[in-house]
Structures are given as C-alpha cells and as structure tokens.
Scaffold this motif. Structure first.
Motif, PDB file in Angstrom:
ATOM      1  N   THR A   1       0.834  -1.210   0.000  1.00  0.00           N
ATOM      2  CA  THR A   1       0.000   0.000   0.000  1.00  0.00           C
ATOM      3  C   THR A   1       0.864   1.254   0.000  1.00  0.00           C
ATOM      4  N   ALA A   2       2.174   1.056   0.064  1.00  0.00           N
ATOM      5  CA  ALA A   2       3.114   2.177   0.155  1.00  0.00           C
ATOM      6  C   ALA A   2       2.897   2.985   1.429  1.00  0.00           C
ATOM      7  N   GLY A   3       2.164   2.417   2.359  1.00  0.00           N
ATOM      8  CA  GLY A   3       1.944   3.086   3.649  1.00  0.00           C
ATOM      9  C   GLY A   3       3.175   2.951   4.524  1.00  0.00           C
ATOM     10  N   GLY A   4       3.154   3.645   5.637  1.00  0.00           N
ATOM     11  CA  GLY A   4       4.333   3.654   6.491  1.00  0.00           C
ATOM     12  C   GLY A   4       4.296   2.648   7.616  1.00  0.00           C
ATOM     13  N   ALA A   5       3.132   2.042   7.857  1.00  0.00           N
ATOM     14  CA  ALA A   5       3.012   1.159   9.023  1.00  0.00           C
ATOM     15  C   ALA A   5       3.735  -0.163   8.779  1.00  0.00           C
ATOM     16  N   PHE A   6       4.290  -0.689   9.869  1.00  0.00           N
ATOM     17  CA  PHE A   6       5.013  -1.966   9.770  1.00  0.00           C
ATOM     18  C   PHE A   6       4.108  -3.181  10.007  1.00  0.00           C
ATOM     19  N   PHE A   7       3.029  -2.918  10.708  1.00  0.00           N
ATOM     20  CA  PHE A   7       2.178  -4.047  11.140  1.00  0.00           C
ATOM     21  C   PHE A   7       0.728  -3.827  10.712  1.00  0.00           C
ATOM     22  N   ASP A   8       0.543  -3.427   9.466  1.00  0.00           N
ATOM     23  CA  ASP A   8      -0.801  -3.134   8.974  1.00  0.00           C
ATOM     24  C   ASP A   8      -1.409  -4.359   8.291  1.00  0.00           C
ATOM     25  N   TRP A   9      -1.062  -5.522   8.780  1.00  0.00           N
ATOM     26  CA  TRP A   9      -1.551  -6.782   8.212  1.00  0.00           C
ATOM     27  C   TRP A   9      -2.102  -7.592   9.371  1.00  0.00           C
ATOM     28  N   SER A  10      -2.800  -8.682   9.074  1.00  0.00           N
ATOM     29  CA  SER A  10      -3.497  -9.370  10.165  1.00  0.00           C
ATOM     30  C   SER A  10      -2.618 -10.430  10.832  1.00  0.00           C
ATOM     31  N   SER A  11      -2.465 -11.577  10.172  1.00  0.00           N
ATOM     32  CA  SER A  11      -1.606 -12.590  10.792  1.00  0.00           C
ATOM     33  C   SER A  11      -0.665 -13.113   9.731  1.00  0.00           C
ATOM     34  N   SER A  12       0.503 -13.559  10.156  1.00  0.00           N
ATOM     35  CA  SER A  12       1.470 -14.085   9.195  1.00  0.00           C
ATOM     36  C   SER A  12       0.909 -15.372   8.579  1.00  0.00           C
TER      37      SER A  12
ATOM     38  N   LEU B   1      10.038 -11.044  17.464  1.00  0.00           N
ATOM     39  CA  LEU B   1       9.415  -9.726  17.562  1.00  0.00           C
ATOM     40  C   LEU B   1       8.349  -9.634  16.491  1.00  0.00           C
ATOM     41  N   GLY B   2       7.117  -9.430  16.921  1.00  0.00           N
ATOM     42  CA  GLY B   2       6.062  -9.242  15.941  1.00  0.00           C
ATOM     43  C   GLY B   2       5.107 -10.402  15.820  1.00  0.00           C
ATOM     44  N   LEU B   3       5.109 -11.283  16.813  1.00  0.00           N
ATOM     45  CA  LEU B   3       4.041 -12.286  16.772  1.00  0.00           C
ATOM     46  C   LEU B   3       2.788 -11.642  17.333  1.00  0.00           C
ATOM     47  N   ARG B   4       1.651 -12.069  16.792  1.00  0.00           N
ATOM     48  CA  ARG B   4       0.365 -11.486  17.181  1.00  0.00           C
ATOM     49  C   ARG B   4      -0.120 -12.107  18.480  1.00  0.00           C
ATOM     50  N   PRO B   5      -1.011 -11.432  19.174  1.00  0.00           N
ATOM     51  CA  PRO B   5      -1.553 -12.002  20.419  1.00  0.00           C
ATOM     52  C   PRO B   5      -2.160 -13.389  20.233  1.00  0.00           C
ATOM     53  N   CYS B   6      -2.808 -13.633  19.071  1.00  0.00           N
ATOM     54  CA  CYS B   6      -3.391 -14.965  18.847  1.00  0.00           C
ATOM     55  C   CYS B   6      -2.284 -16.016  18.820  1.00  0.00           C
ATOM     56  N   ASP B   7      -1.161 -15.670  18.198  1.00  0.00           N
ATOM     57  CA  ASP B   7      -0.056 -16.632  18.115  1.00  0.00           C
ATOM     58  C   ASP B   7       0.658 -16.778  19.449  1.00  0.00           C
TER      59      ASP B   7
ATOM     60  N   CYS C   1      -2.722  -6.283  17.639  1.00  0.00           N
ATOM     61  CA  CYS C   1      -3.263  -6.292  16.286  1.00  0.00           C
ATOM     62  C   CYS C   1      -4.250  -5.152  16.059  1.00  0.00           C
ATOM     63  N   GLY C   2      -3.891  -4.282  15.130  1.00  0.00           N
ATOM     64  CA  GLY C   2      -4.792  -3.194  14.791  1.00  0.00           C
ATOM     65  C   GLY C   2      -5.522  -3.431  13.490  1.00  0.00           C
ATOM     66  N   SER C   3      -5.195  -4.537  12.823  1.00  0.00           N
ATOM     67  CA  SER C   3      -5.791  -4.738  11.500  1.00  0.00           C
ATOM     68  C   SER C   3      -6.156  -6.198  11.256  1.00  0.00           C
ATOM     69  N   PRO C   4      -7.164  -6.696  11.992  1.00  0.00           N
ATOM     70  CA  PRO C   4      -7.569  -8.089  11.785  1.00  0.00           C
ATOM     71  C   PRO C   4      -8.077  -8.308  10.365  1.00  0.00           C
ATOM     72  N   GLY C   5      -7.961  -9.550   9.910  1.00  0.00           N
ATOM     73  CA  GLY C   5      -8.328  -9.849   8.536  1.00  0.00           C
ATOM     74  C   GLY C   5      -9.667 -10.558   8.408  1.00  0.00           C
ATOM     75  N   GLY C   6      -9.925 -10.976   7.172  1.00  0.00           N
ATOM     76  CA  GLY C   6     -11.232 -11.537   6.839  1.00  0.00           C
ATOM     77  C   GLY C   6     -11.522 -12.880   7.483  1.00  0.00           C
ATOM     78  N   THR C   7     -10.492 -13.596   7.922  1.00  0.00           N
ATOM     79  CA  THR C   7     -10.753 -14.911   8.515  1.00  0.00           C
ATOM     80  C   THR C   7     -10.473 -14.920  10.022  1.00  0.00           C
TER      81      THR C   7
ATOM     82  N   VAL D   1      -7.334 -20.682  18.780  1.00  0.00           N
ATOM     83  CA  VAL D   1      -7.062 -19.318  19.224  1.00  0.00           C
ATOM     84  C   VAL D   1      -7.669 -18.278  18.281  1.00  0.00           C
ATOM     85  N   GLY D   2      -8.370 -18.736  17.244  1.00  0.00           N
ATOM     86  CA  GLY D   2      -9.070 -17.798  16.372  1.00  0.00           C
ATOM     87  C   GLY D   2      -8.196 -17.066  15.372  1.00  0.00           C
ATOM     88  N   CYS D   3      -7.052 -17.647  14.999  1.00  0.00           N
ATOM     89  CA  CYS D   3      -6.152 -16.968  14.053  1.00  0.00           C
ATOM     90  C   CYS D   3      -6.685 -17.013  12.634  1.00  0.00           C
ATOM     91  N   GLY D   4      -7.588 -17.975  12.356  1.00  0.00           N
ATOM     92  CA  GLY D   4      -8.221 -18.035  11.045  1.00  0.00           C
ATOM     93  C   GLY D   4      -7.407 -18.712   9.957  1.00  0.00           C
TER      94      GLY D   4
END
Lengths: 392, 293
Positions: A71-82, A127-133, A168-174, A358-361
C-alpha cells in the motif's frame, strides 16, 4: 540520566527506537526473528532491523485465499496474521530424537549429536508475533511443557525465547480472535511475554510510534539500550481506540458458549458428511494451525547403518494417523474432520483445560476449498451462517 | 527419552503369531521403573521401529515367583507378550535370545490392583479376548500370590474367562491351569471348535451370566478387542455390577507414550496418559458406543 522502563512500565519508542530494540536483542545474543515478506506472503524470518519488516504491506485473507499488496503506507504491522505461525520455531516440522549404531554382533551404541549441530543454538527472540499466536504458545506449552514428562526440546527453546508481541490493529477476513479471547490486544494469557508493543501509525510520519509495555525483567534489560519516553494518557487512549476498532473489524465470529457440549451432542449430525464432501483431507489446516501438535515418530536405518529416530509433524487428516493393527480407526474423511474440529473446540478442554483454537483463522485461509470452522460450528448450532463480511 | 537397552533372555512362542520376550536390562542402572499392572512399555526393534506392548509379567509385579523362571532372568526382568501384526511386532516376535531391544516406559494408568486386597472385597472377574490376557496375567498372579490360605488355596472368588479363536490360539494355557489349581474359576471358550476340544464354544459374553458372579462388591478387568469389551461390560452391568468397577483396556495408535504425539486420542482421552486402563462407567460407556469411523 535518561528514563529507562522497568517491568510493569509503559514506554513509547519511535521507529528508530524499534530498530534499536531489534539491535539490542541481537546484541543480547538472541537469534532475532520476525515477520518478513517471502514468496508473496508474510512469514517468520530473520530480522536484522526495521528494514526487514513488512512495511506498507497489507494482506487480504478469505476462505481459500491470501493476497499481499504493497500500500506504500508507512506502518510496519498493517496486516493481520502471518501466513505461517511461529509453531515451527519451537516445534520444528522434523526433528532428530536420537541416533544409534547397530553393530553386526547386535550391540547398540547411542551416538551423541553430530559435531556440526552440537553448538548450542542461540536463544530465539521473536518480535512481531500477534496475540493470537502468543496465545497459541500458551496452548502448546500445556501440551509439551505441561506433560508429566515435559518435552525437553520444546522446553529449552521456549524457556530461553524472548517474546515481543505486537498487538493487532488490522484483523483480517478470517480472523476471530476476539471470539476466542486471545486478541486483538495481549492481556491475560497463560504465559507472560517479555514485551507487548502497539503500533500507532495513524498520525504524521514524525508521530509514528510504538507503545511498549514492559512485562518481564528480561524485557526491561533489553529496553535499557533503547531510547524511550514514558507513555502519556494520550498514548494509552490511542491504544484503546486501536484495539476496540480492531475488535469491531473481525472477519469471523465463533459463538463459544456451550460449544463443547454442542459438538459432542452432535457427533451423528449430517453436517459431518456434508463437509467431508468438500474436504480433501489434505492436512493444510493442521499444518497452518499454530496449536496442532500431532507428530509421527519414525525410525529409519541410514546407508551408514546408523539407526535414527525422528519425529515429524503429522495430521489427523491422514488415514495412517489412527492406524491400528488391521486398519485405520478413522477411515472416512467425515470422521477425520469431526475428530479435528471436536478436538480443537471440545475435547481439548477435557485434555488440557482450554480451547485448542485461538481464532487466528489460518485453517480457513489455507483450506484449498475454503472450509470455514466458524461456519461449520454455526451450522451445527442450527443458526444462520455467519455473514462472511464484516471484514474491512 | 532414549530407550534403555535390554537383552532378550528368552523368546517363548505362545501361539502361531504370539511370542513372549523375557527382557533383562543390560545394566541395572539403565533399567526402566517397575511397571504397575496394566501399564505398558514402548519396545524398539532397532532399525525397524517402536510399538506399545503390554507387560505380561515382571519380577516386581508378581507377588511371588510362582515358578515362571523370572528369577533366572535377574532383577528388573520383564516379560512382554507380543502379537505379530506388523513390521515392528514381527521383528520383536522373532528376536532371538541374546539380541538387544530398546525399552521406554512404563506408561499410562494400570488396573490399580496393587492398592487393595480385592479378593477380600468381592468377586474379581477377569475377562480376556485373545492376547488381551497378556496385561491381565500379572494381576491374576499378584492377586493369587497375596490371597491364598495356608493350604495355598485362594481366599476369595476369582473368575477368569478367556476367549480365543481356536484352541491353538489360547495363550498362557499353563497359567490358566495353574490358576484353576489354586481355586480360580477358569473358563475358556473358543470361536471355532477343533478336533479334541471339549470346552466351550462361543463368545466370552456368553460365559458371564452362567458364571455365578456376585455383582455386589465385584470388580471386573476386561481386555480384548473393543467390541468384545463393550459387550462384556454391558453383560456385567446387566448382572448388576457397578460400571465404575468394570475396567477396560483401550487401545489406539501410540507413538510416544508421553502425551506429546496426539495419536492415541479417543475423544477426551489421551490413552497413553489417561489410559490404557479406564473405568467403563460414565463417559467411557458413551465413547465405546460411539463409532469413530
């Protein structure tokens, strides 16, 4: 003298500070891993600095679908889960258990681990695992570390690993972590992480910052090398806002009330054969699942004559998984899907005192035919299927 | 968990496809802990693999050495009875005296027979199908060893009901005869009669009602094919036995014995940890009636 946070403190770092944190972990002799872009997906990988993080990347996840775009955005964690969880970091897909030499006379000598791998590996820092993980680690902890005889390999990796969770500020569709109580924030879990970060990237570039909750003394030690300031009331309320927006944007929902009883009362439901008509029994869900822990134990004789025992991830979707002299106990796909889902959501409680989900989808995203565990549960409940939407 | 090295002291052919291995630790300090009745070990045939195997006798298990020759095998020796059903069990069944096998264990929950004087509390009913007699032999020996009067007769009623496909498949015939001589009520039944067979023909379940079991205070220990255990337990319950005093030995694929590998799940149970011996009452009754297929 600059302020340095102690365990229990809430600090703020900027982007340079996050980079300094990664350096500080490497300086503390950790093998630092984090989310990186690899083959068009966000995956665990080595982390040398913020430059390796998936900055500006956004994932789109749906049943049977995963897309990553810049998205060319500046955020590092603007995705849901790895795409992959961190399971393999602590519980490798294949692992040697022992090796022995069998001599012609029949004598057996156990061999120590080959020289090349005898050097103690560096402890991991993730560094950067989500709370679900992170919650998923709490689940595998009970399986491996909580067993009457704890698994020494898992425990060594787990005990020495440094965990910096990023909320997580950007949960995904699943995603449905808010249904499972494992996210989007990281609060009460079985085990404590070392640091909990929240990215605040909504303002100007200069305002891009991370809230860092220091949980452990180990976390505080690492933070001593990182330029920080104390968090303000404004920082705290911004975090609250991010998490409540995230909770409202879950792509999926699972009603957990009375769920174990519901599943176990419906073992003969026709839905199991319906889902089995779509299920390929491929085992993608169990590979992708951060808590699925089944493994085969196999002995092989190598050309050298050495006997090696290895364990290797296994899946309850394999026919061989339930093999007993004479054949498989769970011979049909419906019985295997039922085993997987009832274990995850019902009998896991009997076995380990918690849910196995854990609902990671990931099981939904990575199912090639898009089978959705939340939809299956809702069908058994007899309720209308959950609206697939809700995703931002 | 590395296997401890044990030497095969003797390999006794029980039937065409069942063998008993007497194993002794290569070094006393490497020996596994003594098993409780009903617990199992994981045996390794080096280069082939590992399988979960019942302990049919151990030097610690039997209340007394009733002439089975374990004393000659030494301290910590242990007998496993194995049916040849696959690559690993075949390699074990043909292991020759002097060869080495690996032992890990003991694992799981046993019958609990060490914990009381069962024969004083009521009838003890042992029901076995085929090789199901293996994990029961040491219990019977122990109960018999601890509960005999001055004349060597049993002080209580011990029923042993064993079934086999045919006479040639009856394991531990000498033990069955020995128990009968001590005063146990032994009844053997076969599916198929062969020339010379003068005993019962039919299922073990048919032997339960006529046996004359007093259900009050009775305990039952059942091991055999799952369908046999299910109908045996139902028949015992019908006699008026308390289902929580009927114990069954459940089996699933086992690969680690430690609760880590996930293979031996049966509904809420992880059988290597919560079983293999479980009380039939409650959830287990339901589990045994539910088809997993």
């Amino acid at each position: 003298m600059a302020w340095s946070p102690r365990a229990g403190d809430l600090a703020v770092v900027d982007v340079a500070g996050l980079d300094a944190l990664i350096m500080a972990l490497a300086d503390a002799s950790y093998d630092v891993r984090g989310p990186v872009v690899r083959s068009g997906a966000i995956e665990p990988g080595p982390l040398g600095g913020v430059v390796d993080l998936p900055r500006g990347m956004r994932d789109e996840q749906a049943p049977g679908r995963y897309d990553l775009s810049d998205t060319a955005g500046g955020a590092f964690f603007d995705w849901s889960s790895s795409a992959r969880s961190w399971k393999a970091e602590l519980f490798p897909p294949e692992e040697e258990l022992w090796r022995a030499r069998q001599e012609p006379g029949g004598n057996v000598t156990f061999l120590s681990t080959p020289k090349a791998s005898r050097r103690e590996p560096l402890p991991l820092a993730i560094l950067g695992l989500r709370p679900c993980d992170f919650a998923a680690l709490g689940v595998t902890d009970r399986v491996f570390a909580g067993a009457a005889v704890p698994d020494p390999r898992y425990r060594r990796r787990r005990d020495t690993a440094f965990m910096a969770v990023v909320e997580c500020g950007s949960p995904g569709g699943t995603c449905f972590c808010s249904s499972m109580g494992t996210g989007p924030g990281c609060e009460g879990t079985d085990a404590a992480p070392d640091l909990v970060l929240t990215e605040i990237a909504s303002g100007t570039v200069a305002d891009h910052r991370f809230l860092v909750r220091v949980v452990s003394d180990r976390g505080a030690e690492v933070m001593a090398a990182v330029p920080t300031r104390k968090a303000t009331e404004a920082d705290r309320s911004e975090r609250e806002a991010i998490l409540s927006r995230a909770a409202a944007r879950m792509g999926r929902r699972l009603v957990t009330e009375g769920l174990p009883e519901l599943l176990l009362a419906n073992l003969d439901h026709e839905r199991w054969s319906e889902v089995a008509r779509r299920c390929l029994a491929c085992g993608n869900c169990t590979s992708a699942c951060p808590t699925c822990f089944c493994a085969d134990v196999r002995d092989t004789t190598e050309l050298s004559g050495q006997v090696v025992r290895r364990r290797r991830w296994a899946s309850c979707f394999d026919r061989e998984h339930s093999y007993l002299h004479g054949g498989a106990v769970r011979a049909s796909t419906s019985s295997r899907y039922r085993q997987w889902m009832t274990h995850k959501l019902a009998t896991w409680w009997d076995q380990f005192g918690q849910s196995g989900c854990v609902g990671c989808g990931r099981c939904i995203t990575w199912c090639p035919v898009g089978i959705d565990i939340t939809e299956e549960a809702a069908a058994l409940r007899g309720a209308a299927l959950p609206a697939g939407g809700g995703a931002a | 968990m590395d296997p401890a090295l044990y030497r095969v002291v003797a390999n006794r052919r029980e039937t065409s496809d069942v063998s008993s291995l007497t194993l002794a630790p290569l070094k006393a300090e490497m020996a596994v802990a003594p098993p409780r009745h009903g617990q199992f070990n994981m045996l390794t045939a080096f280069g082939v693999g590992e399988a979960a195997i019942s302990v049919s006798r151990s030097s610690r298990l039997s209340g007394r050495d009733s002439g089975q020759g374990l004393h000659t095998a030494g301290a910590g020796s242990i007998v496993h009875t194995i049916r040849d059903v696959g690559a690993v069990t075949h390699a074990l069944c043909v292991a020759s005296a002097g060869s080495l096998v690996g032992v890990r264990g003991p694992f799981g929950q046993g019958w609990g027979a060490e914990d009381g004087d069962w024969l004083a509390e009521g009838d003890v009913v042992v029901v076995a199908g085929g090789i199901g007699l293996a994990p029961l032999r040491s219990v019977v020996d122990d109960l018999a060893g601890r509960s005999t009067d001055a004349s060597g007769r049993l002080r209580g009623r011990l029923f042993v009901i064993a079934g086999a496909r045919e006479q040639a498949q009856v394991i531990f015939a000498d033990d069955l005869a020995r128990w009968a001589a001590l005063g146990a009520i032994v009844s053997v039944t076969v599916d198929v009669s062969t020339p010379g067979w003068t005993g019962h023909v039919g299922l073990v379940t048919a032997q339960i009602a006529p046996a004359g079991i007093d259900p009050g205070g009775a305990r039952a220990l059942v091991c055999g094919p799952e369908i046999m255990m299910r109908f045996t337990a139902a028949a015992l319950e019908k006699l008026g036995m308390d289902p929580s005093r009927i114990f069954v030995s459940l089996e699933r694929n086992m690969q680690c014995g430690l609760g880590w590998c996930g293979h031996c799940q049966l509904g809420p149970l992880i059988l290597c940890r919560d079983g293999p011996i479980v009380a039939y009452g409650g959830a287990v009754t339901h589990l045994m009636r539910e088809r997993e297929r």
